[in-house]
Design a protein around this motif. Structure first.
Motif, mmCIF file in Angstrom:
data_model
loop_
_atom_site.group_PDB
_atom_site.id
_atom_site.type_symbol
_atom_site.label_atom_id
_atom_site.label_comp_id
_atom_site.label_asym_id
_atom_site.label_seq_id
_atom_site.Cartn_x
_atom_site.Cartn_y
_atom_site.Cartn_z
ATOM 1 N N ARG A 221 -4.404 16.116 -1.964
ATOM 2 C CA ARG A 221 -3.291 15.171 -2.089
ATOM 3 C C ARG A 221 -2.129 15.848 -2.801
ATOM 4 O O ARG A 221 -2.308 16.541 -3.791
ATOM 5 C CB ARG A 221 -3.742 13.943 -2.871
ATOM 6 N N LEU A 222 -0.913 15.636 -2.299
ATOM 7 C CA LEU A 222 0.294 16.208 -2.883
ATOM 8 C C LEU A 222 0.966 15.201 -3.799
ATOM 9 O O LEU A 222 0.843 13.989 -3.608
ATOM 10 C CB LEU A 222 1.274 16.622 -1.790
ATOM 11 N N VAL A 223 1.703 15.691 -4.767
ATOM 12 C CA VAL A 223 2.509 14.832 -5.631
ATOM 13 C C VAL A 223 3.873 14.702 -4.968
ATOM 14 O O VAL A 223 4.500 15.695 -4.620
ATOM 15 C CB VAL A 223 2.658 15.455 -7.031
ATOM 16 N N SER A 224 4.322 13.485 -4.757
ATOM 17 C CA SER A 224 5.614 13.268 -4.119
ATOM 18 C C SER A 224 6.323 12.089 -4.775
ATOM 19 O O SER A 224 5.707 11.286 -5.457
ATOM 20 C CB SER A 224 5.447 13.021 -2.621
ATOM 21 N N ALA A 225 7.615 12.014 -4.559
ATOM 22 C CA ALA A 225 8.426 10.942 -5.138
ATOM 23 C C ALA A 225 8.331 9.688 -4.284
ATOM 24 O O ALA A 225 8.295 9.757 -3.065
ATOM 25 C CB ALA A 225 9.874 11.388 -5.241
ATOM 26 N N ALA A 226 8.327 8.568 -4.960
ATOM 27 C CA ALA A 226 8.329 7.294 -4.251
ATOM 28 C C ALA A 226 9.726 7.022 -3.725
ATOM 29 O O ALA A 226 10.713 7.298 -4.388
ATOM 30 C CB ALA A 226 7.898 6.178 -5.187
ATOM 31 N N GLY A 227 9.818 6.478 -2.530
ATOM 32 C CA GLY A 227 11.112 6.156 -1.954
ATOM 33 C C GLY A 227 11.400 4.677 -2.055
ATOM 34 O O GLY A 227 10.799 3.884 -1.355
ATOM 35 N N PHE A 228 12.288 4.295 -2.962
ATOM 36 C CA PHE A 228 12.700 2.908 -3.061
ATOM 37 C C PHE A 228 14.126 2.854 -3.587
ATOM 38 O O PHE A 228 14.628 3.805 -4.154
ATOM 39 C CB PHE A 228 11.753 2.093 -3.951
ATOM 40 N N ARG A 229 14.743 1.720 -3.380
ATOM 41 C CA ARG A 229 16.127 1.541 -3.818
ATOM 42 C C ARG A 229 16.266 0.171 -4.441
ATOM 43 O O ARG A 229 15.827 -0.829 -3.874
ATOM 44 C CB ARG A 229 17.063 1.660 -2.614
ATOM 45 N N LEU A 230 16.895 0.126 -5.601
ATOM 46 C CA LEU A 230 17.171 -1.145 -6.251
ATOM 47 C C LEU A 230 18.506 -1.654 -5.733
ATOM 48 O O LEU A 230 19.520 -0.994 -5.889
ATOM 49 C CB LEU A 230 17.236 -0.961 -7.767
ATOM 50 N N MET B 25 0.837 -1.185 0.000
ATOM 51 C CA MET B 25 0.000 0.000 0.000
ATOM 52 C C MET B 25 0.884 1.252 0.000
ATOM 53 O O MET B 25 1.843 1.324 0.747
ATOM 54 C CB MET B 25 -0.893 0.014 1.240
ATOM 55 N N PRO B 26 0.523 2.207 -0.832
ATOM 56 C CA PRO B 26 1.319 3.437 -0.891
ATOM 57 C C PRO B 26 1.009 4.396 0.258
ATOM 58 O O PRO B 26 -0.046 4.341 0.870
ATOM 59 C CB PRO B 26 0.916 4.055 -2.226
ATOM 60 N N ILE B 27 1.971 5.265 0.524
ATOM 61 C CA ILE B 27 1.795 6.317 1.515
ATOM 62 C C ILE B 27 1.528 7.608 0.744
ATOM 63 O O ILE B 27 2.326 8.016 -0.094
ATOM 64 C CB ILE B 27 3.042 6.480 2.401
ATOM 65 N N TYR B 28 0.397 8.236 1.006
ATOM 66 C CA TYR B 28 0.025 9.479 0.343
ATOM 67 C C TYR B 28 0.267 10.649 1.279
ATOM 68 O O TYR B 28 0.057 10.557 2.476
ATOM 69 C CB TYR B 28 -1.453 9.457 -0.066
ATOM 70 N N GLU B 29 0.692 11.775 0.685
ATOM 71 C CA GLU B 29 0.885 13.003 1.450
ATOM 72 C C GLU B 29 -0.290 13.936 1.161
ATOM 73 O O GLU B 29 -0.733 14.055 0.021
ATOM 74 C CB GLU B 29 2.184 13.690 1.052
ATOM 75 N N TYR B 30 -0.764 14.590 2.204
ATOM 76 C CA TYR B 30 -1.882 15.533 2.084
ATOM 77 C C TYR B 30 -1.497 16.858 2.719
ATOM 78 O O TYR B 30 -0.693 16.914 3.644
ATOM 79 C CB TYR B 30 -3.122 15.000 2.807
ATOM 80 N N GLU B 31 -2.104 17.947 2.217
ATOM 81 C CA GLU B 31 -1.923 19.265 2.821
ATOM 82 C C GLU B 31 -3.276 19.979 2.830
ATOM 83 O O GLU B 31 -4.002 19.974 1.831
ATOM 84 C CB GLU B 31 -0.911 20.094 2.038
ATOM 85 N N CYS B 32 -3.577 20.621 3.940
ATOM 86 C CA CYS B 32 -4.817 21.377 4.071
ATOM 87 C C CYS B 32 -4.620 22.765 3.463
ATOM 88 O O CYS B 32 -3.677 23.472 3.811
ATOM 89 C CB CYS B 32 -5.218 21.490 5.543
ATOM 90 N N LYS B 33 -5.511 23.154 2.567
ATOM 91 C CA LYS B 33 -5.427 24.468 1.934
ATOM 92 C C LYS B 33 -5.883 25.574 2.877
ATOM 93 O O LYS B 33 -5.542 26.738 2.679
ATOM 94 C CB LYS B 33 -6.258 24.483 0.661
ATOM 95 N N ALA B 34 -6.622 25.229 3.928
ATOM 96 C CA ALA B 34 -7.124 26.228 4.874
ATOM 97 C C ALA B 34 -6.092 26.573 5.941
ATOM 98 O O ALA B 34 -5.802 27.744 6.178
ATOM 99 C CB ALA B 34 -8.410 25.720 5.529
ATOM 100 N N CYS B 35 -5.494 25.551 6.571
ATOM 101 C CA CYS B 35 -4.581 25.821 7.697
ATOM 102 C C CYS B 35 -3.132 25.456 7.413
ATOM 103 O O CYS B 35 -2.249 25.770 8.200
ATOM 104 C CB CYS B 35 -5.072 25.104 8.956
ATOM 105 N N GLY B 36 -2.849 24.745 6.307
ATOM 106 C CA GLY B 36 -1.481 24.375 5.970
ATOM 107 C C GLY B 36 -0.986 23.108 6.642
ATOM 108 O O GLY B 36 0.166 22.725 6.471
ATOM 109 N N HIS B 37 -1.828 22.428 7.409
ATOM 110 C CA HIS B 37 -1.444 21.182 8.089
ATOM 111 C C HIS B 37 -1.095 20.126 7.041
ATOM 112 O O HIS B 37 -1.782 19.965 6.044
ATOM 113 C CB HIS B 37 -2.594 20.693 8.979
ATOM 114 N N ARG B 38 0.015 19.394 7.280
ATOM 115 C CA ARG B 38 0.444 18.314 6.393
ATOM 116 C C ARG B 38 0.399 16.992 7.142
ATOM 117 O O ARG B 38 0.700 16.938 8.332
ATOM 118 C CB ARG B 38 1.862 18.543 5.890
ATOM 119 N N LEU B 39 0.058 15.917 6.404
ATOM 120 C CA LEU B 39 0.051 14.589 7.004
ATOM 121 C C LEU B 39 0.320 13.543 5.941
ATOM 122 O O LEU B 39 0.218 13.813 4.749
ATOM 123 C CB LEU B 39 -1.293 14.310 7.686
#
Length: 91
Positions: free
Chosen positions: A39-48, A1-15
């Motif tokens: 929902r924010l666009v972010s890079a996936a963190g993985f290593r080959l 399951m992926p981890i999604y990043e979110y940001e509130c446009k009203a208060c700026g809270h990120r989670l």
């Protein structure tokens, strides 16, 4: 399951939230409870790591870490594939 990043446009809270791909995006901010969460666009963190297609097919020149001597069937030493001295070479 992926981890999604979110940001509130009203208060700026990120989670970050672990969600299924099929799950609906979150809309309500847990900090201010406004329906302004996006929902924010972010890079996936993985290593080959280790052997495999990336290690053998896509690395260039002396960065390859091949188990054999370029696919010729012999047992090459890592120093031979990186351009170092061969074992038993005269000094």
């Amino acid at each position: 399951m992926p981890i999604y990043e979110y940001e509130c446009k009203a208060c700026g809270h990120r989670l970050e939230k672990l969600q299924k791909l099929s799950a609906a995006p979150l809309t309500d901010c847990p900090a201010c409870e406004a329906p302004e969460l996006g929902r924010l666009v972010s890079a996936a963190g993985f290593r080959l790591a280790g052997g495999g297609w990336y290690e053998t097919d896509f690395k260039a020149g002396n960065r390859k870490n091949l188990a054999g001597d370029g696919g010729k069937g012999g047992d090459a030493k890592p120093a031979e594939t990186t351009g170092g001295k061969k074992d038993g070479a005269a000094a």
